[in-house]
Design a protein around this motif. Structure first.
Motif: not given
Length: 78
Positions: A47-49, A53-55, A59-60
């Protein structure tokens, strides 16, 4: 361009890159071709930026943990 992809494949082979990684918002077809032709493995999706939506990457903190685990798992294989 085709020449750039060929140069990248050569560079991956010369550097003995173990894994390449997909981005969650990109089309993976070209990366799969590069991996197949270079001998590198697809290490997973990062995940880049953008948060999911879930999983685990919703969150950051989850995004960084997910990416770190994905990198570690792919690069720690013999």
């Amino acid at each position: 361009s085709a020449a750039e992809v060929a140069a990248l494949i050569t560079q991956i082979r010369q550097a003995k890159v173990k894994a390449v990684f997909m981005e969650n918002i990109k089309d993976a077809r070209l990366l799969k071709q590069i991996a197949d032709e270079s001998g590198a493995q697809i290490g997973g999706t990062l995940y880049s930026d953008a948060l999911a939506a879930s999983g685990p990457a919703s969150t950051f903190t989850g995004l960084f943990e997910y990416n770190l685990n994905t990198l570690y798992n792919a690069l720690s294989k013999p």
